[in-house]
Write a protein that holds these residues in place. Structure first.
Motif, PDB file in Angstrom:
ATOM      1  N   LEU A 190      27.428  54.399  70.941  1.00  0.00           N
ATOM      2  CA  LEU A 190      28.236  53.983  72.169  1.00  0.00           C
ATOM      3  C   LEU A 190      27.847  55.112  73.057  1.00  0.00           C
ATOM      4  N   VAL A 191      27.424  56.220  72.982  1.00  0.00           N
ATOM      5  CA  VAL A 191      26.855  56.979  74.160  1.00  0.00           C
ATOM      6  C   VAL A 191      25.668  56.589  74.539  1.00  0.00           C
ATOM      7  N   MET A 192      24.873  55.951  73.698  1.00  0.00           N
ATOM      8  CA  MET A 192      23.440  55.721  74.226  1.00  0.00           C
ATOM      9  C   MET A 192      23.658  54.295  74.945  1.00  0.00           C
ATOM     10  N   GLY A 193      24.570  53.502  74.575  1.00  0.00           N
ATOM     11  CA  GLY A 193      24.709  52.261  75.338  1.00  0.00           C
ATOM     12  C   GLY A 193      25.298  52.341  76.628  1.00  0.00           C
ATOM     13  N   VAL A 194      26.537  53.134  76.650  1.00  0.00           N
ATOM     14  CA  VAL A 194      27.152  53.569  77.917  1.00  0.00           C
ATOM     15  C   VAL A 194      26.324  53.988  78.778  1.00  0.00           C
ATOM     16  N   SER A 195      25.746  55.184  78.527  1.00  0.00           N
ATOM     17  CA  SER A 195      24.732  55.880  79.457  1.00  0.00           C
ATOM     18  C   SER A 195      23.770  54.911  80.023  1.00  0.00           C
ATOM     19  N   GLN A 196      23.024  54.048  79.392  1.00  0.00           N
ATOM     20  CA  GLN A 196      22.283  53.113  80.131  1.00  0.00           C
ATOM     21  C   GLN A 196      23.115  51.951  80.963  1.00  0.00           C
TER      22      GLN A 196
END
Length: 277
Positions: A190-196
């Motif tokens: 989620l962190v990697m996805g949302v940041s992108q």
């Protein structure tokens, strides 16, 4: 009986059949008592179709694989044969061609193992599916940073990529050899996805990219699709759950995303060719 090797890959043996039919019998009894579905070994009960353990998710994963293949192939044809090449080196003007090729291959690998995992869910296929998904998410984060900050120098690219690559590698090793922690893995993804998503949305507005509305639509779709991963509900009639719906939403989003990538290649090539002239 010892199954022949060509049948063992399916893992359809006495133990797995016993687990499946006992689970279905238990669900039938729960339904008669007016109770909802329960999770078994941390997962919802699905009705098998032939060898397919989660038939809808397996089929939709295959469609996602096909969409990524078509997207990558059309991108390859565009940059290699349709757009102008540098006169001396015969290389593409677009500085991120190689990076997007790697992204395409990693994406196809992830959806391939997703289809296999949803066909037959056991320890090896689960680890390959989760590891491939984390790998493509981590790589797409690196690629997003390189494109958004317009990093062209190889040394600078290594500096951007090294810490993320180290973290993603450590995380994959943790899942495979220490503990398959679903909750922790969900947070990492989620962190990697949302940041992108946030970076692409802001970048599209700041740079006023000519295809920014296409980019924003794709990112909004990704954000809404993530809610299906967070909001978990039992499979409807034993087939359709939140994860299967997420697989369905990513099919049109994949087409839109590769369309933006091709537009970006055209835009950057056009800009660089004008500078040369």
């Amino acid at each position: 009986m010892q199954e022949p090797l060509y049948l063992q890959w399916k893992q359809l043996n006495c133990r797995s059949d016993c687990r499946y039919y006992c689970m279905m019998q238990s669900e039938y009894q729960r339904e008669k008592l007016g109770l909802g579905p329960a999770k078994y070994h941390g997962k919802w009960p699905f009705k098998r179709v032939f060898v397919f353990q989660e038939p809808l998710s397996a089929v939709l994963s295959a469609f996602n694989l096909l969409m990524h293949f078509i997207g990558w192939l059309t991108f390859f044809i565009l940059v290699s044969y349709k757009l102008p090449l540098r006169p001396q080196s015969r290389r593409t003007y677009y500085e991120y061609t190689g990076l997007w090729h790697i992204y395409g291959l990693l994406s196809m690998n992830a959806w391939y193992w997703s289809a296999i995992f949803h066909t037959r869910d056991f320890d090896l296929t689960e680890k390959l599916d989760y590891s491939s998904a984390v790998a493509v998410l981590g790589y797409s984060l690196i690629l997003s940073l390189l494109r958004i900050f317009n990093v062209k120098d190889e040394a600078s690219r290594v500096m951007f990529a090294a810490p993320i690559l180290a973290f993603v590698t450590t995380h994959i090793l943790y899942l495979n050899f220490y503990e398959m922690d679903y909750g922790w893995n969900m947070k990492v993804c989620l962190v990697m996805g949302v940041s992108q998503i946030l970076m692409w949305v802001i970048w599209g507005g700041v740079t006023r990219h000519p295809s920014r509305f296409k980019l924003w639509t794709a990112m909004l779709g990704c954000a809404l699709a993530m809610l299906l991963e967070i909001y978990d509900f039992p499979p409807f009639h034993g087939y359709v759950d939140a994860h299967a719906l997420w697989h369905a939403t990513t099919i049109p989003l994949t087409y839109l995303w590769w369309s933006f990538i091709k537009d970006d290649a055209k835009f950057r090539t056009s800009t660089l060719v004008k500078k040369v002239k």
